[in-house]
Design a protein around this motif. Structure first.
Motif, PDB file in Angstrom:
ATOM      1  N   LEU A 138      39.124  26.354  59.404  1.00 13.39           N
ATOM      2  CA  LEU A 138      39.553  26.103  58.036  1.00 13.39           C
ATOM      3  C   LEU A 138      39.667  27.434  57.296  1.00 13.39           C
ATOM      4  CD1 LEU A 138      40.098  24.024  55.778  1.00 13.39           C
ATOM      5  CD2 LEU A 138      37.647  24.011  55.355  1.00 13.39           C
ATOM      6  N   LEU A 139      38.658  28.296  57.470  1.00  9.56           N
ATOM      7  CA  LEU A 139      38.663  29.637  56.884  1.00  9.56           C
ATOM      8  C   LEU A 139      38.119  30.626  57.903  1.00  9.56           C
ATOM      9  CD1 LEU A 139      37.146  29.189  53.306  1.00  9.56           C
ATOM     10  CD2 LEU A 139      39.495  29.731  53.845  1.00  9.56           C
ATOM     11  N   ALA A 144      37.962  33.575  53.860  1.00  7.03           N
ATOM     12  CA  ALA A 144      36.728  33.476  53.078  1.00  7.03           C
ATOM     13  C   ALA A 144      36.697  34.537  51.978  1.00  7.03           C
ATOM     14  CB  ALA A 144      35.513  33.616  53.995  1.00  7.03           C
ATOM     15  N   LEU A 145      37.164  35.758  52.295  1.00  8.66           N
ATOM     16  CA  LEU A 145      37.224  36.799  51.266  1.00  8.66           C
ATOM     17  C   LEU A 145      38.192  36.415  50.153  1.00  8.66           C
ATOM     18  CD1 LEU A 145      37.188  40.148  53.290  1.00  8.66           C
ATOM     19  CD2 LEU A 145      35.429  39.281  51.747  1.00  8.66           C
ATOM     20  N   ALA A 146      39.367  35.917  50.530  1.00 11.10           N
ATOM     21  CA  ALA A 146      40.351  35.499  49.528  1.00 11.10           C
ATOM     22  C   ALA A 146      39.815  34.353  48.689  1.00 11.10           C
ATOM     23  CB  ALA A 146      41.655  35.087  50.217  1.00 11.10           C
ATOM     24  N   GLY A 148      36.666  33.652  48.098  1.00  9.41           N
ATOM     25  CA  GLY A 148      35.617  34.186  47.233  1.00  9.41           C
ATOM     26  C   GLY A 148      36.177  34.930  46.036  1.00  9.41           C
ATOM     27  N   ALA A 149      37.245  35.703  46.255  1.00 10.74           N
ATOM     28  CA  ALA A 149      37.867  36.440  45.154  1.00 10.74           C
ATOM     29  C   ALA A 149      38.469  35.488  44.127  1.00 10.74           C
ATOM     30  CB  ALA A 149      38.941  37.382  45.698  1.00 10.74           C
ATOM     31  N   VAL A 150      39.176  34.474  44.602  1.00 12.93           N
ATOM     32  CA  VAL A 150      39.788  33.502  43.687  1.00 12.93           C
ATOM     33  C   VAL A 150      38.711  32.702  42.956  1.00 12.93           C
ATOM     34  CG1 VAL A 150      41.210  31.410  43.579  1.00 12.93           C
ATOM     35  CG2 VAL A 150      41.967  33.363  44.944  1.00 12.93           C
ATOM     36  N   ALA A 151      37.680  32.270  43.685  1.00  7.02           N
ATOM     37  CA  ALA A 151      36.596  31.507  43.060  1.00  7.02           C
ATOM     38  C   ALA A 151      35.891  32.346  42.000  1.00  7.02           C
ATOM     39  CB  ALA A 151      35.610  31.022  44.118  1.00  7.02           C
ATOM     40  N   GLY A 152      35.650  33.630  42.290  1.00 10.47           N
ATOM     41  CA  GLY A 152      35.017  34.516  41.320  1.00 10.47           C
ATOM     42  C   GLY A 152      35.874  34.705  40.076  1.00 10.47           C
ATOM     43  N   LEU A 153      37.175  34.860  40.276  1.00 12.48           N
ATOM     44  CA  LEU A 153      38.096  35.007  39.151  1.00 12.48           C
ATOM     45  C   LEU A 153      38.092  33.756  38.281  1.00 12.48           C
ATOM     46  CD1 LEU A 153      40.314  36.713  37.779  1.00 12.48           C
ATOM     47  CD2 LEU A 153      41.951  35.592  39.296  1.00 12.48           C
ATOM     48  N   LEU A 154      38.164  32.581  38.918  1.00  9.10           N
ATOM     49  CA  LEU A 154      38.148  31.322  38.162  1.00  9.10           C
ATOM     50  C   LEU A 154      36.838  31.121  37.410  1.00  9.10           C
ATOM     51  CD1 LEU A 154      39.919  28.916  40.672  1.00  9.10           C
ATOM     52  CD2 LEU A 154      40.833  29.834  38.528  1.00  9.10           C
TER      53      LEU A 154
END
Length: 162
Positions: A138-139, A144-146, A148-154
């Motif tokens: 799945l990841l 997983a890095l992408a 994490g980056a998107v989740a952190g931004l949101l």
């Protein structure tokens, strides 16, 4: 008074115990909340926490399995902490190990040095130095890095709105 000699071999055919400590534990169709041993052999039963050098699960389940070698065959484990973990026709939610081998099994997430996957198998998230076999994760680590980056931004944007 002298201390009692530790139990060498504990065999449970049915029934269960709250806590078991022995050199070798064999559990058939029973349950143990917490087991500590050198070798644990579980078939058609359940253990909440298993802590041993060698753990073998066959058609049973363990909440947390911690050992040097953990093998699951047609069973399930919530969390595996091991040097060498093997899942054959079974499943594990999370595996943290040095070496992981999956054959016709499923794992939710893996963090390991080496992962070998034989088809047909499924792994949700893999974080590993080396991955062998045809893996449809799945990841992977890049995903997983992408994620994490998107989740952190949101999360940052949501906190600003409050």
């Amino acid at each position: 008074t002298p201390e009692p000699e530790p139990i060498r071999d504990l065999v449970i055919s049915q029934g269960g115990l709250e806590t078991a400590t022995a050199r070798r534990i064999e559990l058939r169709q029973g349950g143990i909340r917490e087991a500590h041993s050198t070798a644990i052999d579980l078939a058609q039963g359940g253990i909440g926490l298993a802590d041993a050098t060698d753990i073998a699960v066959s058609q049973g389940g363990i909440g947390i399995a911690r050992g040097d070698r953990v093998s699951v065959e047609m069973g399930g484990v919530g969390l595996v902490l091991a040097r060498d973990a093997r899942v054959t026709q079974g499943g594990a939610q999370t595996v943290l190990a040095g070496e992981v081998h999956v054959e016709q099994g499923g794992i939710g997430s893996v963090v390991a040095n080496h992962v070998t996957v034989h088809q047909p198998s499924a792994v949700g998230i893999i974080l590993a130095r080396h991955v062998h076999g045809e893996v449809r994760a799945l990841l992977d680590w890049r995903g997983a890095l992408a994620f994490g980056a998107v989740a952190g931004l949101l999360m940052g944007l949501l906190r600003r709105r409050r």
